[in-house]
Write an enzyme that holds these catalytic residues in place. Structure first.
Site, short mmCIF file in Angstrom:
data_model
loop_
_atom_site.label_atom_id
_atom_site.label_comp_id
_atom_site.label_asym_id
_atom_site.label_seq_id
_atom_site.Cartn_x
_atom_site.Cartn_y
_atom_site.Cartn_z
N ALA A 62 0.86 -1.18 0.00
CA ALA A 62 0.00 0.00 0.00
C ALA A 62 0.90 1.23 0.00
O ALA A 62 2.07 1.16 0.38
CB ALA A 62 -0.87 -0.01 1.25
N GLY A 101 0.50 -5.11 0.74
CA GLY A 101 -0.61 -5.14 -0.23
C GLY A 101 -0.19 -5.76 -1.55
O GLY A 101 -1.02 -6.31 -2.27
N GLU A 104 -0.70 -9.26 -1.11
CA GLU A 104 -2.15 -9.48 -1.01
C GLU A 104 -2.82 -9.46 -2.38
O GLU A 104 -3.76 -10.20 -2.63
CB GLU A 104 -2.76 -8.44 -0.07
CG GLU A 104 -2.36 -8.72 1.39
CD GLU A 104 -2.80 -7.63 2.34
OE1 GLU A 104 -2.51 -6.45 2.06
OE2 GLU A 104 -3.41 -7.93 3.37
N GLU A 124 3.80 -5.60 7.39
CA GLU A 124 2.96 -4.60 8.08
C GLU A 124 3.27 -4.49 9.57
O GLU A 124 3.18 -3.43 10.16
CB GLU A 124 1.50 -4.93 7.88
CG GLU A 124 0.97 -4.70 6.47
CD GLU A 124 1.20 -5.88 5.55
OE1 GLU A 124 2.06 -6.74 5.83
OE2 GLU A 124 0.51 -5.96 4.52
N1 T1G Z 1 4.60 3.40 0.09
C1 T1G Z 1 5.03 4.61 -0.31
N2 T1G Z 1 6.31 4.86 -0.72
C2 T1G Z 1 7.15 3.81 -0.71
C3 T1G Z 1 6.76 2.51 -0.31
C4 T1G Z 1 5.42 2.33 0.11
N3 T1G Z 1 4.96 1.13 0.47
N4 T1G Z 1 7.85 1.69 -0.41
C5 T1G Z 1 8.86 2.45 -0.86
N5 T1G Z 1 8.45 3.71 -1.05
C6 T1G Z 1 9.25 4.82 -1.58
C7 T1G Z 1 10.32 5.24 -0.61
O1 T1G Z 1 9.81 6.19 0.32
C8 T1G Z 1 11.33 5.84 -1.53
O2 T1G Z 1 10.85 7.11 -1.91
C9 T1G Z 1 11.25 4.96 -2.78
O3 T1G Z 1 9.95 4.35 -2.71
C10 T1G Z 1 12.30 3.87 -2.81
O4 T1G Z 1 12.22 3.21 -1.56
C11 T1G Z 1 -2.73 -2.98 2.80
C12 T1G Z 1 -1.31 -1.89 4.82
C13 T1G Z 1 10.16 -1.85 -1.56
C14 T1G Z 1 12.07 -3.03 -0.44
O5 T1G Z 1 6.33 -1.95 4.16
O6 T1G Z 1 10.52 -2.08 2.08
O7 T1G Z 1 0.85 -2.78 2.25
O8 T1G Z 1 12.74 8.48 -0.99
O9 T1G Z 1 14.56 3.77 -0.84
O10 T1G Z 1 15.86 0.36 -0.90
O11 T1G Z 1 -1.95 -4.83 4.03
O12 T1G Z 1 11.03 0.54 -0.14
O13 T1G Z 1 12.74 7.75 -3.41
O14 T1G Z 1 11.07 9.46 -2.60
O15 T1G Z 1 13.21 1.93 0.30
O16 T1G Z 1 15.03 -0.30 -3.24
C15 T1G Z 1 3.83 -2.61 3.23
C16 T1G Z 1 8.06 -0.73 2.23
C17 T1G Z 1 3.08 -1.31 3.24
C18 T1G Z 1 7.39 -2.07 2.03
C19 T1G Z 1 12.45 -1.03 -1.88
N6 T1G Z 1 5.03 -2.50 2.43
N7 T1G Z 1 9.11 -0.51 1.26
O17 T1G Z 1 13.65 -0.71 -1.19
O18 T1G Z 1 14.05 1.63 -2.08
S1 T1G Z 1 1.66 -1.41 4.27
C20 T1G Z 1 6.21 -2.15 2.98
C21 T1G Z 1 10.30 -1.19 1.30
C22 T1G Z 1 0.60 -2.44 3.38
C23 T1G Z 1 -1.51 -3.76 3.24
C24 T1G Z 1 -0.59 -2.96 4.11
C25 T1G Z 1 11.34 -0.76 0.32
C26 T1G Z 1 11.49 -1.70 -0.89
P1 T1G Z 1 11.92 8.29 -2.26
P2 T1G Z 1 13.56 2.65 -0.94
P3 T1G Z 1 14.74 0.21 -1.87
#
Ligand code: T1G
Length: 693
Positions: A62, A101, A104, A124
């Site tokens: 998400a 997500g 999911e 999450e």
């Molecule tokens: N939402 C918004 N922005 C995100 C994002 C996300 N989920 N993931 C990464 N970004 C942005 C980040 O801020 C950065 O932005 C750029 O992407 C590169 O990220 C409904 C509720 C995917 C392994 O927790 O673990 O789904 O600084 O520097 O090192 O049940 O990002 O470039 O402007 O980290 O290559 C669950 C979070 C969400 C994964 C990539 N998902 N992301 O790593 O790049 S909650 C997460 C990561 C959810 C559902 C629930 C990592 C990555 P900017 P980065 P990276």
């Protein structure tokens, strides 16, 4: 911009998600995906659908930046409903990461293929949440609750191979991933039958439930007070007790409540703060880092060895330099022992150990640094030693090499001034143990070339660090604020608190260790040496050191460590010494509540943080928080000292500081001008975040 591109292979629709940088499920993407699936289902020329993605991720989850804002339709569960109940089979083609997500979405599909390097997970829990779009229901139905629960509780991704073993994916494909997905989708269409994950209950057996309940009991015992752990247990339990539709509704309610939870808000703040640090003012993407293909580390002590390991772990050959072979041998033996411990623990394979050890060579004399792209000095923390080393290095290191000092508080411009290349001289302050701690303070003196700083930041990421660029001052950011907490802790002892009370208040706040246990662990003589060098006094701390109570290494410090115990015990001798110091100072001792102890320790730190921002030593409050989260184990669910101060209220902090300044007569406790300004304007530290952009 279209976030879903449509293509066809024969009678198969291929929907390619394209929402850079990591295909987060923004409102636009959710709408485009639902629409594209609906159109493909309605198209009589289409038999089946593949959902693929472009870029480095399948779907990163998400869009975390949307949390806390009013939900925008369609919400993810609605999109997944369209996919799962489509009248034609839908197959996910997973490369990169399928997280939260993203996984999911794949779970709502009727089949899943993955590339060998793909990683799948439900992280999450790390954001103080639980999966909110069916993860707690579909994953247990697909692989069993006892296998699903640990994946959700730990939040760590699993490999494609593991996913195949668990039955989470149908195939791991080395070749053309989309082609394999097309084949699977065509086959399901030809069969005219496919299973919806939500309808599977085959894995939710009584045996599975008993195994899950045992895990749930463990989890509750370890972290049952965490609202999201409680919610996760309840939601997975619903997979057994409720029908699918009811369980989905219950999951969404649990998830929505957690989105509003303060812990989750802090953890989401940390997620972005740790990414904001890469945005260094004045260093845009046009500033290219220098290539780092070889390194040299000067000093084979604990820090030098740990830093050398960081390079080896990242696959960069490194030369460990000392003045005598015996010191090299000691350093190499220490490194080998650390690697061996990881092999014994099973966290490192013997092959990887050998590969890493082979990347570290030892050499006597600075000339061995002649060909290194970067030289990191980790020698004795004494300016004379540093000046001698950098003066010599200037004539040895190759042009363009980065010359970095690992000093924890000495003046970088003074070190740079003994070279003819000040533009290449920076600080790279690693934290001990360097091969473990994630924080790296990149110290940027005024004369440093932008690309030298960009190189250190990029290298920090390569080494697996969280690199934060800070300005040059005594103690930079972390240690400068730590010094305030140390002084505050000493003041508390003299005013009436005891070491175990102070430490208990700090560990109850969420730190792993209290300040006095930390000092005993690191060695009280380190602070003693620094105070003497600076001509500073600390009555209790100095008295302990004069009595030889250096901490664990001497069996006693603030606490007693009988037979080398790692956990200290109260020592009446110390408490008598403290009372004596109070009496000498004419202080009438009084007791302190845990809340008072916390505010008296943290408020001066926040005040110093405000000064650090005023001086431009840190670019934004979030950088200060990231430093404390990754270098000093500030509890992430409290966001960091500046985030915490905002939550307390800066007006409250100002009032408490003024009262402390009056009570102690210590003018350094007077609120910093920036603090007063923010309070006067009714603002918080978070209002400064964009100022640094
Ligand atoms: N939402 C918004 N922005 C995100 C994002 C996300 N989920 N993931 C990464 N970004 C942005 C980040 O801020 C950065 O932005 C750029 O992407 C590169 O990220 C409904 C509720 C995917 C392994 O927790 O673990 O789904 O600084 O520097 O090192 O049940 O990002 O470039 O402007 O980290 O290559 C669950 C979070 C969400 C994964 C990539 N998902 N992301 O790593 O790049 S909650 C997460 C990561 C959810 C559902 C629930 C990592 C990555 P900017 P980065 P990276």
């Amino acid at each position: 911009m279209q976030t879903v591109r449509l293509a066809h292979r024969g009678r198969i629709a291929i929907l390619t998600i394209d929402n850079p940088p990591v295909n987060a499920l923004s409102a636009a993407l959710r709408a485009d995906l639902a629409r594209a699936v609906g159109d493909a289902v309605a198209n009589p020329a289409i038999d089946a659908i593949v959902i693929a993605a472009s870029g480095r991720a399948f779907i990163a989850g998400a869009d975390i930046s949307e949390f806390g804002k009013p939900p925008v339709a369609p919400i993810l569960p609605e999109v997944l409903d369209v996919i799962e109940n489509a009248a034609k089979p839908v197959v996910a083609a997973i490369h990169g990461v399928a997280l939260g997500g993203g996984l999911e979405v794949a779970l709502a599909c009727h089949g899943r293929v993955a590339s060998p390097g793909a990683k799948l997970g439900l992280p999450e829990i790390k954001l103080g949440l639980i999966p909110g779009a069916g993860g707690t229901q579909r994953l247990p139905r697909l692989i069993g609750a006892a296998k699903a629960f640990p994946i959700m509780l730990g939040g760590e991704p699993i490999s494609a191979g593991k996913a195949l073993e668990l039955g989470l994916v149908d195939e791991v494909v080395s070749g053309d991933l989309v082609e394999a997905a097309v084949t699977l989708a065509s086959g399901l269409a030809a069969k005219g039958a496919w299973e919806r994950t939500g309808e599977r209950a085959v894995r939710l057996t009584q045996v599975d439930r008993e195994a899950f309940e045992a895990q749930a009991m463990n989890a509750a015992a370890k972290s049952g007070d965490l609202p999201n752990v409680k919610a996760l247990i309840a939601s997975v339990r619903n997979a057994f007790d409720l029908d699918f539709a009811q369980a989905l509704v219950a999951e969404r309610a649990l998830f929505t409540a957690l989105v509003a939870d303060d812990r989750s808000k802090a953890l989401r703040y940390v997620f972005f703060a740790e990414r904001d640090v890469a945005r260094v003012p004045g260093i845009g993407p046009e500033v290219k880092p220098r290539p780092i293909e070889s390194a040299a580390v000067i000093g084979a002590g604990t820090m030098g060895g740990g830093i050398a390991m960081c390079f080896a772990n990242a696959g960069i050959p490194v030369t460990l330099i000392e003045t005598e072979q015996a010191q090299i041998d000691n350093g190499m033996n220490r490194v080998a022992a650390i690697y061996e411990m990881s092999v014994t623990r099973g966290s490192l394979t013997p092959e990887l150990r050998d590969r890493r050890m082979a990347l570290i060579s030892g050499a006597v004399g600075l000339t061995a640094a002649a060909n290194a792209d970067i030289v990191v000095e980790a020698a004795f923390e004494e300016m004379g030693v540093k000046l001698q080393i950098f003066g010599a290095l200037d004539g040895i290191a190759k042009p363009g090499a980065i010359l970095a000092s690992n000093t924890s508080y000495l003046d970088i411009p003074t070190i740079a001034a003994v070279t003819k290349r000040p533009q290449d001289v920076i600080g790279m302050h690693f934290f001990s143990p360097a091969n473990v701690m994630k924080l790296l303070e990149v110290v940027r003196p005024a004369g440093a070339a932008p690309d030298a700083i960009a190189t250190a930041v990029t290298l920090g990421r390569t080494l697996g660090k969280v690199a934060v660029v800070v300005g040059n001052c005594f103690g930079f950011v972390g240690n400068r604020m730590l010094a305030q907490r140390t002084r505050a802790a000493e003041r508390l002892l003299i005013a009436g608190a005891l070491p175990h009370e102070v430490d208990a208040a700090v560990t109850d706040f969420g730190f792993k260790m209290g300040p006095f246990a930390m000092s005993d662990l690191a060695g009280n003589d380190i602070g003693w040496r620094t105070r003497k060098a600076l001509g500073r006094k600390a009555a209790v701390a100095d008295a302990l050191c004069e009595a030889g109570r250096f901490g664990q290494k001497t069996g006693k410090g603030y606490f007693l460590y009988p037979e080398g115990a790692r956990t200290g015990q109260r020592d009446p001798e110390v408490e008598t010494l403290i009372a004596h110091v109070s009496a000498q100072k004419g202080v009438t001792r009084r007791s302190f509540t845990a809340e008072e102890i916390v505010s008296r320790l943290m408020d001066p730190m926040v005040n110093e943080g405000a000064r650090i921002l005023e001086e431009g030593i840190a670019a934004r409050p979030g950088d200060i928080d990231v430093i404390w989260l990754n270098g000093y184990s500030w509890p992430a669910w409290r966001g960091g000292p500046m985030y915490w101060a905002d939550a307390v209220g800066l007006d409250v902090i100002v009032r408490r500081l003024e009262a402390q300044a009056t009570e102690t007569g210590d003018v350094s406790l007077q609120p910093a001008p920036l603090l007063r300004k923010l309070v006067a304007e009714g603002k918080s530290f978070s209002s400064l975040k964009d100022a640094a952009a």
